[in-house]
Every structure is written in C-alpha cells, then in structure tokens.
Design an enzyme around this catalytic site. Structure first.
Site, PDB file in Angstrom:
ATOM      1  N   SER A  40      16.407 -49.274  17.051  1.00  0.00           N
ATOM      2  CA  SER A  40      15.482 -49.430  15.930  1.00  0.00           C
ATOM      3  C   SER A  40      15.817 -50.690  15.135  1.00  0.00           C
ATOM      4  O   SER A  40      15.793 -51.787  15.680  1.00  0.00           O
ATOM      5  CB  SER A  40      15.495 -48.161  15.078  1.00  0.00           C
ATOM      6  OG  SER A  40      14.347 -48.068  14.281  1.00  0.00           O
ATOM      7  N   ASP A 155      11.111 -44.591  19.159  1.00  0.00           N
ATOM      8  CA  ASP A 155      12.329 -45.096  18.510  1.00  0.00           C
ATOM      9  C   ASP A 155      13.612 -44.622  19.188  1.00  0.00           C
ATOM     10  O   ASP A 155      13.812 -43.430  19.423  1.00  0.00           O
ATOM     11  CB  ASP A 155      12.309 -44.620  17.061  1.00  0.00           C
ATOM     12  CG  ASP A 155      13.328 -45.314  16.188  1.00  0.00           C
ATOM     13  OD1 ASP A 155      14.536 -45.112  16.417  1.00  0.00           O
ATOM     14  OD2 ASP A 155      12.920 -46.045  15.271  1.00  0.00           O
TER      15      ASP A 155
END
Length: 274
Positions: A40, A155
């Site tokens: 991320s 993610d």
C-alpha cells in the site's frame, strides 16, 4: 565498511509519509538500501524511491493542503469502490514521476497486493511500476480493485501489511522493517512538538471510518505475527496515533516524525552492536 540493507515498508495511509523521513535518516547513517518491499503506502514510497524520484515526490506532497488531496480523488460511481484511484496514479506516472519498469531499477523492489480470487498475495517485482502500485493501494471498499489476467487485486495490507518475506533472501547485511501502525507509545520527548491525529472522523461512526478502523486493527495484529515470524534486525515503529489514515495534507509533519524516531532507533541499535 558501508552496510547494505533490505527494507520492509508497511501499509498505513498518510502515516506512510514517515517512510520518507526514515529513508533519509538511513542514508545519512551511511546505510545502502539494496532492496525494498512495500504494501500500500509502503509500496508507493518504496517504488518511487527505487525510481530515484523520492525528492520530487517529497516536494510535491509537502505542498498539499486538504483541498488538493480531495481534488486527486475520482468518484467511481460503481458498487466496487468509492474512488477509482486512476486520477492520482495517472498524475504520478504522467506528470510527476514518469513511467518505469520495476526490473530496470538498481534497487530491487517488490510491491505486494492480494488476489481475492485465490486468497493469495501477489508480488510485483517486474512490469510497470504504477500498475503494481495501483494494485497495492486498492483498499477494499475505498478504491476499486484492479483486474489483471484472472486476478482481482486489492490492497496488499489485507494479508501482508508489513512485507518482510520478499526481502528475506536478498543477502544484505541488515533487514529493517518500518511499521507505521504501531500501537506502542512513543517517548513523549520525541513527539511533544507534534499533534496527534487531526482526523475529524476519528470519533464518528460513519461507514468510511468504521472500514478504516477495522483495517487498522487487522493490520496491527497481522504485523505483530509477521514480525514474530521473520524477526528483522531492527523494527522502526511509528505510533499510529501520530496521524490519521486520511491526513494526506500532513506530509511535512509525518516526515519529521519519521526522521526523529528513525534517528533515535538507529543510534540505540548501533550502540548495542558496537
């Protein structure tokens, strides 16, 4: 002799700006970063550093205010996520950083995403940098997922918020992990000049805050297990209360916090091993 390091950079939204300050201090200590893995926001900072463009990115983010941040968000108008995420990625690639292929970097880089079809991590160590970053930052419910081949990518922090495994076999002198979701209380002397999270949603039970707080709790627990399993040489912990996940207008402050904590932790670490 110059020490080489492998670096694992955690997910954590705007708190990930602290990674910039940590990297600056690592270099000031004469440590040579040879490989990076990130999830991320850790993938954003690690990838841009590997492209040798971190100074350009830092100059831009330290000039952002709240309005600038909101302008970078593009509503998806679908049930797959609130935002598409294309506007920020296109800006970074086409206007600010440029197009790069990961395999061309001198620093070995891996971005971590998750395939919700196979329930497995996907490691990007080749291909276009911003394709990898876009997949790694696709927070479920917030950003639309990335469809790639037979995969639906979200993610990387969902399964691996602190990706140490991708750098374990890189044969550098040290493995350093940076966790920006730490629940540890920091020394008050270090942080006395900095306010805690200014996220006004922190006490409101709206849908977005519930989602982010849930991910926060999950990532904190998973990170603890990852650290126990892989035992890096040094963990630099950035307390999660320093900044809200959405406080992307607070880059300058978080970079300073990253610098202060990194300097303190590195001094203690090298004093022990001397």
């Amino acid at each position: 002799m110059e020490k080489t390091i492998s670096l694992a950079l955690s997910a954590g939204g705007a708190r990930g700006y602290a990674h910039i300050g940590v990297i600056e201090v690592l270099e000031e200590f004469g440590l040579k970063i040879k490989s990076i893995a990130g999830s991320s926001m850790g993938a954003v900072i690690g990838g841009i550093y590997s492209a040798n463009k971190l100074d350009v990115y830092k100059e831009w983010v330290t000039g952002l205010d709240k309005i600038d941040v909101w302008k970078m968000l593009d509503l998806s108008f679908t049930k797959k996520g609130i935002f598409k995420g294309d506007r920020i990625i296109n800006f970074l690639e086409k206007a600010l950083i440029g197009h790069y292929e990961i395999e061309d970097f001198q620093v070995k880089f891996t971005a971590v995403a998750v395939d919700i079809v196979s329930h497995r991590e996907v490691w990007f160590s080749r291909g276009p940098l911003f394709d990898a970053i876009r997949a790694s930052i696709a927070i479920p419910g917030l950003f639309t997922p990335v469809y790639m081949e037979n995969k639906i990518l979200v993610d990387g922090g969902i399964l691996n918020p602190l990706p140490i495994a991708p750098v374990l076999n890189d044969h550098n002198d040290l493995i350093i992990a940076v966790d920006v979701n730490s629940s540890r209380e920091a020394d008050s002397i270090l942080l006395k000049h900095f306010q805690k999270s200014s996220d006004k949603h922190s006490e409101e039970l709206n849908m977005l805050n519930i989602l982010m707080q849930s991910i926060n709790i999950m990532q904190n627990k998973i990170s603890k297990f990852r650290l126990a399993s892989y035992s890096p040489d040094l963990v630099i912990e950035i307390p999660k209360y320093c900044c809200g996940i959405f406080d992307f207008h607070r880059a300058e402050e978080m970079i300073k916090i990253g610098r202060i904590i990194a300097k303190n932790e590195l001094e203690k670490f090298f004093n022990k091993i001397r």
